[in-house]
Design a protein around this motif. Structure first.
Motif, PDB file in Angstrom:
ATOM      1  N   ARG A  16      12.079  -5.036  19.615  1.00 21.34           N
ATOM      2  CA  ARG A  16      12.154  -4.198  18.487  1.00 21.34           C
ATOM      3  C   ARG A  16      12.302  -4.447  17.086  1.00 21.34           C
ATOM      4  NH1 ARG A  16      14.869  -1.940  23.160  1.00 21.34           N
ATOM      5  NH2 ARG A  16      13.829  -0.352  23.933  1.00 21.34           N
ATOM      6  N   ALA A  17      11.696  -3.764  16.408  1.00 24.73           N
ATOM      7  CA  ALA A  17      11.658  -4.188  14.798  1.00 24.73           C
ATOM      8  C   ALA A  17      12.798  -3.401  14.282  1.00 24.73           C
ATOM      9  CB  ALA A  17      10.311  -3.593  14.190  1.00 24.73           C
ATOM     10  N   VAL A  18      13.684  -3.812  13.578  1.00 22.40           N
ATOM     11  CA  VAL A  18      14.752  -3.238  13.113  1.00 22.40           C
ATOM     12  C   VAL A  18      15.003  -3.484  11.725  1.00 22.40           C
ATOM     13  CG1 VAL A  18      16.052  -3.589  15.241  1.00 22.40           C
ATOM     14  CG2 VAL A  18      16.183  -5.114  13.499  1.00 22.40           C
ATOM     15  N   ILE A  19      15.602  -2.326  10.948  1.00 17.49           N
ATOM     16  CA  ILE A  19      16.218  -2.794   9.643  1.00 17.49           C
ATOM     17  C   ILE A  19      17.635  -2.610   9.536  1.00 17.49           C
ATOM     18  CG2 ILE A  19      16.275  -1.417   7.304  1.00 17.49           C
ATOM     19  CD1 ILE A  19      13.563  -2.728   7.755  1.00 17.49           C
ATOM     20  N   VAL A  20      18.231  -3.995   9.400  1.00 19.62           N
ATOM     21  CA  VAL A  20      19.788  -4.032   9.253  1.00 19.62           C
ATOM     22  C   VAL A  20      20.097  -3.849   7.601  1.00 19.62           C
ATOM     23  CG1 VAL A  20      21.641  -5.214   9.498  1.00 19.62           C
ATOM     24  CG2 VAL A  20      19.709  -5.512  10.854  1.00 19.62           C
ATOM     25  N   THR A  21      20.757  -2.791   7.226  1.00 19.80           N
ATOM     26  CA  THR A  21      21.373  -2.620   5.993  1.00 19.80           C
ATOM     27  C   THR A  21      22.947  -2.909   5.813  1.00 19.80           C
ATOM     28  OG1 THR A  21      19.820  -0.802   5.823  1.00 19.80           O
ATOM     29  CG2 THR A  21      21.642  -0.878   4.015  1.00 19.80           C
ATOM     30  N   ARG A  22      23.161  -3.654   4.843  1.00 18.40           N
ATOM     31  CA  ARG A  22      24.518  -4.175   4.536  1.00 18.40           C
ATOM     32  C   ARG A  22      25.133  -2.979   3.893  1.00 18.40           C
ATOM     33  NH1 ARG A  22      26.760 -10.231   2.808  1.00 18.40           N
ATOM     34  NH2 ARG A  22      28.875  -9.787   3.519  1.00 18.40           N
ATOM     35  N   THR A  23      26.080  -2.446   4.468  1.00 17.16           N
ATOM     36  CA  THR A  23      26.888  -1.181   3.949  1.00 17.16           C
ATOM     37  C   THR A  23      28.000  -1.598   3.327  1.00 17.16           C
ATOM     38  OG1 THR A  23      27.657  -0.784   5.925  1.00 17.16           O
ATOM     39  CG2 THR A  23      25.647   0.495   5.369  1.00 17.16           C
ATOM     40  N   GLY A  24      28.535  -2.532   3.576  1.00 23.26           N
ATOM     41  CA  GLY A  24      29.903  -2.942   2.963  1.00 23.26           C
ATOM     42  C   GLY A  24      29.962  -4.629   3.252  1.00 23.26           C
ATOM     43  N   GLU A  25      31.146  -5.044   2.793  1.00 23.04           N
ATOM     44  CA  GLU A  25      31.389  -6.415   2.824  1.00 23.04           C
ATOM     45  C   GLU A  25      31.180  -7.065   4.305  1.00 23.04           C
ATOM     46  OE1 GLU A  25      32.014 -10.268   1.411  1.00 23.04           O
ATOM     47  OE2 GLU A  25      31.894  -8.370   0.245  1.00 23.04           O
ATOM     48  N   HIS A  26      31.712  -6.184   5.217  1.00 28.53           N
ATOM     49  CA  HIS A  26      31.632  -6.721   6.582  1.00 28.53           C
ATOM     50  C   HIS A  26      30.972  -5.620   7.352  1.00 28.53           C
ATOM     51  CE1 HIS A  26      34.165 -10.320   5.364  1.00 28.53           C
ATOM     52  NE2 HIS A  26      34.790  -9.511   5.101  1.00 28.53           N
TER      53      HIS A  26
END
Length: 221
Positions: free
Chosen positions: A185-195
């Motif tokens: 699966r193609a995914v988009i991972v967004t960093r929403t905070g430090e961890h």
């Protein structure tokens, strides 16, 4: 072969039906000459709906993604002109060229020495000056230039390593094709905070595995 007709057909018959409708992406695909980034031995495949080998013999993992997959990932990253991008797997340099037209700067890592040279030369000949190719293992390398606004893995990974996620800015996006055949699966991972990270699955596909991103070891007792 009528090159311009083949390019038009690629965009209209392969890429648009894959929900790539962003006018800036579609116009870019008309401008960046994909055929100039394909090795001479495989140039007839430049606009075909399949992965294109980059080395004689079609070495596993050494290929360009399908045009529709490249275009969809580029669209989903939604790059801005002010952004700094890291690409893993330079390949022929084609994806780096597309990214460079959308972003401020691109650093592209390529583990294979011959491909790193090919990508750098292709970008030079295409007049792309804001993309740099470095020979390095993208699964282990952490760059001093980070963190990045966006990261793209130009091939599949068994799982997204922490070493890549750590190089994302808060608010940054990572695009990758994750999993094992026959289902990835193609995914988009967004960093929403430090961890904190949010993952959105965008489509199913299968792509050659990037070198260095093999299956995680499974211990048995």
């Amino acid at each position: 072969m009528n090159i311009e007709q083949a390019r038009f057909n690629m965009i209209e018959q392969q890429i648009r039906p894959w929900e790539v409708l962003d006018p800036s992406v579609l116009s870019l695909l008309s401008v960046v000459r994909r055929e100039d980034f394909v090795p001479a031995a495989y140039r007839a495949m430049a606009f075909v709906d399949m992965e294109v080998p980059l080395l004689e013999g079609g070495a596993k993992g050494m290929c360009m993604l399908q045009p529709k997959v490249e275009a969809r990932l580029l669209q989903e990253l939604a790059l801005g002109k002010h952004e700094k991008v890291l690409e893993i797997g330079a390949g022929s340099g084609y994806m780096a060229a597309l990214l460079a037209h959308k972003a401020q700067r691109v650093v592209s890592l390529e583990i294979h020495p011959e491909l790193a040279r090919m990508a750098a030369e292709n970008l030079r000949r295409a007049g792309v000056h804001n993309a740099e190719v470095r020979q390095a293992d993208g699964s282990k390398t952490v760059l001093a230039e980070g963190p990045f606004d966006a990261i793209l893995a130009s091939g599949s990974v068994a799982q997204v390593p922490q070493s890549l996620l750590s190089q994302l800015k808060v608010g940054g996006r990572l695009a990758a094709i994750v999993g094992q055949e026959p289902v990835m699966r193609a995914v988009i991972v967004t960093r929403t905070g430090e961890h904190e990270f949010r993952t959105v699955e965008i489509f199913d596909t299968v792509a050659a595995r990037l070198l260095g991103f093999d299956e995680p070891s499974r211990f048995t007792f």
